[in-house]
Design a protein around this motif. Structure first.
Motif, PDB file in Angstrom:
ATOM      1  N   LEU A  24      43.053  48.889  43.930  1.00 55.71           N
ATOM      2  CA  LEU A  24      42.709  50.145  43.266  1.00 55.71           C
ATOM      3  C   LEU A  24      43.830  51.184  43.370  1.00 55.71           C
ATOM      4  N   GLN A  25      44.582  51.153  44.451  1.00 52.71           N
ATOM      5  CA  GLN A  25      45.672  52.098  44.636  1.00 52.71           C
ATOM      6  C   GLN A  25      46.947  51.658  43.925  1.00 52.71           C
ATOM      7  N   GLY A  26      46.958  50.455  43.381  1.00 51.75           N
ATOM      8  CA  GLY A  26      48.145  49.958  42.693  1.00 51.75           C
ATOM      9  C   GLY A  26      49.222  49.424  43.616  1.00 51.75           C
ATOM     10  N   LYS A  27      48.871  49.138  44.853  1.00 46.64           N
ATOM     11  CA  LYS A  27      49.837  48.579  45.811  1.00 46.64           C
ATOM     12  C   LYS A  27      49.839  47.059  45.706  1.00 46.64           C
ATOM     13  N   GLU A  28      50.177  46.574  44.536  1.00 42.90           N
ATOM     14  CA  GLU A  28      50.102  45.140  44.277  1.00 42.90           C
ATOM     15  C   GLU A  28      51.215  44.357  44.974  1.00 42.90           C
ATOM     16  N   GLU A  29      52.262  45.035  45.452  1.00 32.49           N
ATOM     17  CA  GLU A  29      53.324  44.339  46.188  1.00 32.49           C
ATOM     18  C   GLU A  29      52.806  43.820  47.526  1.00 32.49           C
ATOM     19  N   LYS A  30      51.704  44.378  48.017  1.00 31.42           N
ATOM     20  CA  LYS A  30      51.109  43.916  49.270  1.00 31.42           C
ATOM     21  C   LYS A  30      50.197  42.705  49.055  1.00 31.42           C
ATOM     22  N   LEU A  31      49.849  42.426  47.809  1.00 28.47           N
ATOM     23  CA  LEU A  31      48.975  41.301  47.479  1.00 28.47           C
ATOM     24  C   LEU A  31      49.846  40.189  46.892  1.00 28.47           C
ATOM     25  N   LYS A  32      50.388  39.359  47.761  1.00 24.36           N
ATOM     26  CA  LYS A  32      51.392  38.380  47.367  1.00 24.36           C
ATOM     27  C   LYS A  32      50.878  37.314  46.396  1.00 24.36           C
ATOM     28  N   LYS A  33      49.652  36.911  46.530  1.00 21.42           N
ATOM     29  CA  LYS A  33      49.115  35.835  45.690  1.00 21.42           C
ATOM     30  C   LYS A  33      48.684  36.326  44.312  1.00 21.42           C
ATOM     31  N   LEU A  34      48.556  37.625  44.156  1.00 18.57           N
ATOM     32  CA  LEU A  34      48.109  38.182  42.887  1.00 18.57           C
ATOM     33  C   LEU A  34      49.102  37.885  41.764  1.00 18.57           C
ATOM     34  N   LYS A  35      50.376  38.018  42.041  1.00 22.37           N
ATOM     35  CA  LYS A  35      51.396  37.798  41.017  1.00 22.37           C
ATOM     36  C   LYS A  35      51.364  36.358  40.502  1.00 22.37           C
ATOM     37  N   SER A  36      51.261  35.398  41.411  1.00 20.98           N
ATOM     38  CA  SER A  36      51.238  33.994  40.978  1.00 20.98           C
ATOM     39  C   SER A  36      49.933  33.651  40.256  1.00 20.98           C
ATOM     40  N   MET A  37      48.833  34.269  40.646  1.00 17.21           N
ATOM     41  CA  MET A  37      47.570  34.017  39.952  1.00 17.21           C
ATOM     42  C   MET A  37      47.602  34.589  38.543  1.00 17.21           C
ATOM     43  N   ARG A  38      48.265  35.715  38.379  1.00 19.69           N
ATOM     44  CA  ARG A  38      48.402  36.291  37.044  1.00 19.69           C
ATOM     45  C   ARG A  38      49.287  35.431  36.151  1.00 19.69           C
ATOM     46  N   LYS A  39      50.302  34.792  36.740  1.00 17.94           N
ATOM     47  CA  LYS A  39      51.162  33.898  35.953  1.00 17.94           C
ATOM     48  C   LYS A  39      50.387  32.695  35.443  1.00 17.94           C
ATOM     49  N   VAL A  40      49.538  32.149  36.288  1.00 19.14           N
ATOM     50  CA  VAL A  40      48.791  30.939  35.942  1.00 19.14           C
ATOM     51  C   VAL A  40      47.636  31.247  34.999  1.00 19.14           C
ATOM     52  N   TRP A  41      46.839  32.269  35.298  1.00 17.38           N
ATOM     53  CA  TRP A  41      45.590  32.525  34.586  1.00 17.38           C
ATOM     54  C   TRP A  41      45.677  33.648  33.561  1.00 17.38           C
ATOM     55  N   GLY A  42      46.775  34.374  33.549  1.00 14.79           N
ATOM     56  CA  GLY A  42      46.874  35.526  32.664  1.00 14.79           C
ATOM     57  C   GLY A  42      46.575  36.798  33.438  1.00 14.79           C
ATOM     58  N   GLU A  43      46.851  37.932  32.798  1.00 19.17           N
ATOM     59  CA  GLU A  43      46.737  39.230  33.476  1.00 19.17           C
ATOM     60  C   GLU A  43      45.302  39.538  33.918  1.00 19.17           C
ATOM     61  N   LYS A  44      44.354  39.488  32.999  1.00 15.82           N
ATOM     62  CA  LYS A  44      42.973  39.876  33.329  1.00 15.82           C
ATOM     63  C   LYS A  44      42.260  38.822  34.166  1.00 15.82           C
ATOM     64  N   ALA A  45      42.324  37.568  33.730  1.00 18.14           N
ATOM     65  CA  ALA A  45      41.612  36.507  34.450  1.00 18.14           C
ATOM     66  C   ALA A  45      42.193  36.296  35.847  1.00 18.14           C
ATOM     67  N   GLY A  46      43.514  36.357  35.970  1.00 17.61           N
ATOM     68  CA  GLY A  46      44.153  36.190  37.271  1.00 17.61           C
ATOM     69  C   GLY A  46      43.761  37.288  38.238  1.00 17.61           C
ATOM     70  N   SER A  47      43.705  38.524  37.729  1.00 16.31           N
ATOM     71  CA  SER A  47      43.295  39.639  38.578  1.00 16.31           C
ATOM     72  C   SER A  47      41.833  39.502  38.995  1.00 16.31           C
ATOM     73  N   LEU A  48      40.980  39.141  38.048  1.00 17.17           N
ATOM     74  CA  LEU A  48      39.556  38.983  38.343  1.00 17.17           C
ATOM     75  C   LEU A  48      39.326  37.893  39.388  1.00 17.17           C
ATOM     76  N   ILE A  49      39.958  36.757  39.209  1.00 25.58           N
ATOM     77  CA  ILE A  49      39.812  35.651  40.169  1.00 25.58           C
ATOM     78  C   ILE A  49      40.317  36.079  41.541  1.00 25.58           C
ATOM     79  N   HIS A  50      41.450  36.762  41.566  1.00 23.45           N
ATOM     80  CA  HIS A  50      42.023  37.191  42.846  1.00 23.45           C
ATOM     81  C   HIS A  50      41.093  38.161  43.572  1.00 23.45           C
ATOM     82  N   TYR A  51      40.592  39.173  42.871  1.00 23.49           N
ATOM     83  CA  TYR A  51      39.762  40.172  43.537  1.00 23.49           C
ATOM     84  C   TYR A  51      38.400  39.620  43.940  1.00 23.49           C
TER      85      TYR A  51
END
Length: 80
Positions: A24-51
């Motif tokens: 929520l704060q936009g500190k996505e650099e602290k969430l290391k797996k989020l970037k790779s999940m977004r690459k695989v699943w896309g921006e919205k789906a990757g974020s949803l799966i991660h959270y």
């Protein structure tokens, strides 16, 4: 009441809440797996799966463990 079980449940809840706060704060650099999940699943789906996987599930699991601890169950006896 089993304090060790309650503490373990609080740790799970704390981790899940921390992941959601960082997102929520936009500190996505602290969430290391989020970037790779977004690459695989896309921006919205990757974020949803991660959270869901790293935020919501640990919180629900932590609440479940806390409830068991309040009933006096030891953390390793929960799975029996």
């Amino acid at each position: 009441m089993n304090p060790i079980t309650i503490i373990i449940g609080l740790i799970f809840c704390w981790y899940g809440i921390l992941v959601l706060i960082f997102g929520l704060q936009g500190k996505e650099e602290k969430l290391k797996k989020l970037k790779s999940m977004r690459k695989v699943w896309g921006e919205k789906a990757g974020s949803l799966i991660h959270y869901i996987a790293y935020g919501l599930i640990p919180i629900l699991f932590g609440i479940w463990i806390i409830c068991a601890g309040l009933r006096g169950i030891f953390v390793f006896d929960i799975f029996k």
